[in-house]
Motif scaffolding. Structure first.
Motif, PDB file in Angstrom:
ATOM      1  N   GLU A 121      15.398  26.370 -15.490  1.00 44.69           N
ATOM      2  CA  GLU A 121      16.461  25.449 -15.082  1.00 44.69           C
ATOM      3  C   GLU A 121      16.512  24.221 -15.989  1.00 44.69           C
ATOM      4  OE1 GLU A 121      18.598  26.001 -12.459  1.00 44.69           O
ATOM      5  OE2 GLU A 121      17.682  27.976 -12.285  1.00 44.69           O
ATOM      6  N   ASP A 122      15.359  23.737 -16.419  1.00 46.45           N
ATOM      7  CA  ASP A 122      15.255  22.512 -17.218  1.00 46.45           C
ATOM      8  C   ASP A 122      14.476  22.810 -18.488  1.00 46.45           C
ATOM      9  OD1 ASP A 122      16.370  21.107 -14.995  1.00 46.45           O
ATOM     10  OD2 ASP A 122      14.376  20.995 -14.104  1.00 46.45           O
ATOM     11  N   ALA A 123      14.904  22.207 -19.592  1.00 49.13           N
ATOM     12  CA  ALA A 123      14.223  22.440 -20.866  1.00 49.13           C
ATOM     13  C   ALA A 123      14.414  21.241 -21.781  1.00 49.13           C
ATOM     14  CB  ALA A 123      14.768  23.697 -21.540  1.00 49.13           C
ATOM     15  N   VAL A 124      13.577  21.165 -22.799  1.00 52.19           N
ATOM     16  CA  VAL A 124      13.677  20.121 -23.817  1.00 52.19           C
ATOM     17  C   VAL A 124      13.867  20.806 -25.156  1.00 52.19           C
ATOM     18  CG1 VAL A 124      12.488  18.192 -24.923  1.00 52.19           C
ATOM     19  CG2 VAL A 124      12.162  18.600 -22.491  1.00 52.19           C
ATOM     20  N   LEU A 125      14.776  20.265 -25.954  1.00 54.32           N
ATOM     21  CA  LEU A 125      15.012  20.788 -27.295  1.00 54.32           C
ATOM     22  C   LEU A 125      14.303  19.896 -28.294  1.00 54.32           C
ATOM     23  CD1 LEU A 125      18.830  21.582 -27.141  1.00 54.32           C
ATOM     24  CD2 LEU A 125      16.918  23.084 -26.648  1.00 54.32           C
ATOM     25  N   VAL A 126      13.592  20.513 -29.226  1.00 58.38           N
ATOM     26  CA  VAL A 126      12.876  19.763 -30.253  1.00 58.38           C
ATOM     27  C   VAL A 126      13.192  20.360 -31.617  1.00 58.38           C
ATOM     28  CG1 VAL A 126      10.993  19.082 -28.732  1.00 58.38           C
ATOM     29  CG2 VAL A 126      10.797  21.178 -30.040  1.00 58.38           C
ATOM     30  N   SER A 127      13.003  19.554 -32.623  1.00 57.35           N
ATOM     31  CA  SER A 127      13.129  20.023 -33.993  1.00 57.35           C
ATOM     32  C   SER A 127      11.739  20.017 -34.598  1.00 57.35           C
ATOM     33  CB  SER A 127      14.046  19.086 -34.783  1.00 57.35           C
ATOM     34  OG  SER A 127      14.007  19.416 -36.142  1.00 57.35           O
ATOM     35  N   CYS A 128      11.376  21.117 -35.222  1.00 61.46           N
ATOM     36  CA  CYS A 128      10.071  21.175 -35.877  1.00 61.46           C
ATOM     37  C   CYS A 128      10.241  21.752 -37.283  1.00 61.46           C
ATOM     38  CB  CYS A 128       9.056  21.941 -35.053  1.00 61.46           C
ATOM     39  SG  CYS A 128       9.616  23.512 -34.433  1.00 61.46           S
ATOM     40  N   VAL A 129      11.390  21.485 -37.879  1.00 58.73           N
ATOM     41  CA  VAL A 129      11.669  21.945 -39.241  1.00 58.73           C
ATOM     42  C   VAL A 129      10.766  21.179 -40.199  1.00 58.73           C
ATOM     43  CG1 VAL A 129      13.430  22.064 -41.033  1.00 58.73           C
ATOM     44  CG2 VAL A 129      14.049  22.505 -38.663  1.00 58.73           C
ATOM     45  N   GLY A 130      10.098  21.905 -41.072  1.00 60.49           N
ATOM     46  CA  GLY A 130       9.228  21.286 -42.058  1.00 60.49           C
ATOM     47  C   GLY A 130       7.752  21.391 -41.727  1.00 60.49           C
ATOM     48  N   MET A 131       7.431  21.889 -40.543  1.00 63.87           N
ATOM     49  CA  MET A 131       6.019  22.039 -40.178  1.00 63.87           C
ATOM     50  C   MET A 131       5.474  23.311 -40.818  1.00 63.87           C
ATOM     51  SD  MET A 131       6.074  20.979 -36.142  1.00 63.87           S
ATOM     52  CE  MET A 131       4.362  21.259 -35.872  1.00 63.87           C
ATOM     53  N   ASP A 132       4.253  23.230 -41.323  1.00 63.09           N
ATOM     54  CA  ASP A 132       3.652  24.431 -41.911  1.00 63.09           C
ATOM     55  C   ASP A 132       3.116  25.339 -40.795  1.00 63.09           C
ATOM     56  OD1 ASP A 132       1.425  23.051 -41.085  1.00 63.09           O
ATOM     57  OD2 ASP A 132       0.399  23.095 -43.004  1.00 63.09           O
ATOM     58  N   ALA A 133       2.731  26.549 -41.150  1.00 66.81           N
ATOM     59  CA  ALA A 133       2.337  27.559 -40.175  1.00 66.81           C
ATOM     60  C   ALA A 133       1.096  27.148 -39.385  1.00 66.81           C
ATOM     61  CB  ALA A 133       2.089  28.889 -40.879  1.00 66.81           C
ATOM     62  N   ASN A 134       0.115  26.547 -40.041  1.00 66.51           N
ATOM     63  CA  ASN A 134      -1.111  26.147 -39.348  1.00 66.51           C
ATOM     64  C   ASN A 134      -0.827  25.069 -38.302  1.00 66.51           C
ATOM     65  OD1 ASN A 134      -2.680  27.942 -40.814  1.00 66.51           O
ATOM     66  ND2 ASN A 134      -3.188  26.429 -42.384  1.00 66.51           N
ATOM     67  N   GLU A 194      -1.230  25.235 -34.180  1.00 65.14           N
ATOM     68  CA  GLU A 194      -1.966  24.225 -33.410  1.00 65.14           C
ATOM     69  C   GLU A 194      -1.082  23.654 -32.309  1.00 65.14           C
ATOM     70  OE1 GLU A 194      -4.116  21.129 -35.512  1.00 65.14           O
ATOM     71  OE2 GLU A 194      -4.293  22.466 -37.237  1.00 65.14           O
ATOM     72  N   LEU A 195       0.172  23.382 -32.660  1.00 65.96           N
ATOM     73  CA  LEU A 195       1.128  22.849 -31.688  1.00 65.96           C
ATOM     74  C   LEU A 195       1.328  23.832 -30.542  1.00 65.96           C
ATOM     75  CD1 LEU A 195       3.366  20.802 -30.853  1.00 65.96           C
ATOM     76  CD2 LEU A 195       4.928  22.175 -32.221  1.00 65.96           C
ATOM     77  N   ARG A 196       1.549  25.093 -30.868  1.00 65.10           N
ATOM     78  CA  ARG A 196       1.742  26.116 -29.839  1.00 65.10           C
ATOM     79  C   ARG A 196       0.516  26.222 -28.934  1.00 65.10           C
ATOM     80  NH1 ARG A 196       6.192  29.473 -30.768  1.00 65.10           N
ATOM     81  NH2 ARG A 196       7.092  29.235 -32.835  1.00 65.10           N
ATOM     82  N   GLY A 197      -0.678  26.129 -29.537  1.00 68.90           N
ATOM     83  CA  GLY A 197      -1.914  26.188 -28.751  1.00 68.90           C
ATOM     84  C   GLY A 197      -2.041  25.009 -27.800  1.00 68.90           C
ATOM     85  N   LYS A 237      -0.310  13.980 -37.135  1.00 67.74           N
ATOM     86  CA  LYS A 237      -0.493  15.421 -37.047  1.00 67.74           C
ATOM     87  C   LYS A 237       0.831  16.176 -36.965  1.00 67.74           C
ATOM     88  CE  LYS A 237      -3.511  18.609 -34.597  1.00 67.74           C
ATOM     89  NZ  LYS A 237      -4.406  18.758 -33.456  1.00 67.74           N
ATOM     90  N   TYR A 238       1.755  15.659 -36.154  1.00 68.06           N
ATOM     91  CA  TYR A 238       3.027  16.349 -35.919  1.00 68.06           C
ATOM     92  C   TYR A 238       4.199  15.463 -36.326  1.00 68.06           C
ATOM     93  CZ  TYR A 238      -0.030  19.238 -33.047  1.00 68.06           C
ATOM     94  OH  TYR A 238      -1.044  20.036 -32.610  1.00 68.06           O
TER      95      TYR A 238
END
Length: 176
Positions: free
Chosen positions: A21-34, A38-41, A103-104
């Protein structure tokens, strides 16, 4: 991308967002895979799901749902964050990560949707200052128990004083 593939991706996005029902949109363009892993974890530890979507496909997938307003006027590649204990704790976590410039640095809150209402980036930051569900429950419990504790103290105080005086009298200290 062919129409068939677009339809497949749209159905997948619909399936993933089913019941949200509720969500937040973020931009993470430019982040490397590692850093992304880490962010997903970090988010997974707090039961928050994040996945990257193409805005046009997300618009198609959320048509007619409460999430549709989030994608109106959205630009660029976005990631959708949802889950957590409640929406306020989700927003608090997203804003905390957004503020982490070391970090982010490329993680930026773009907006979101709450109760079918679109939130811009400033709206998301405003919601992050609200008390979370746990904080609200703690406040409510304190308000409920406060008068009872005061009443209990008022009732027990004179009884304890009387008990103390009776004890002194029985021990012979009050005869003087």
């Amino acid at each position: 991308m062919s129409k068939y593939v677009k339809d497949l991706v749209t159905r997948d996005i619909k399936r993933r967002l089913e019941g949200v029902e509720d969500a937040v949109l973020v931009s993470c363009v430019g982040m490397d895979a590692n850093t992304t892993n880490e962010l997903r974890g970090e988010l997974a530890e707090k039961n928050i799901t994040i996945f990257v979507v193409k805005k046009a496909l997300a618009r198609r997938a959320t048509e007619g749902t409460s999430l549709a307003p989030a994608f109106e006027g959205a630009n660029g590649q976005l990631a959708v964050c949802f889950g957590g204990d409640d929406f306020v704790s989700l927003v608090k976590e997203v804003v905390r990560l957004d503020k982490d410039e070391t970090k982010y640095a490329d993680f930026v809150a773009q907006g979101g949707v709450m109760d079918g209402e679109r939130l811009d980036a400033d709206g998301v930051k405003a919601v992050s200052k609200w008390p979370s569900r746990e904080e609200q429950i703690a406040t409510l419990v304190g308000q409920i128990l406060g008068p009872g504790a005061t009443l209990s103290a008022a009732m027990l105080g004179p009884g304890k004083m009387l008990n103390s005086q009776l004890k002194k009298i029985s021990e012979g200290e009050g005869d003087e």
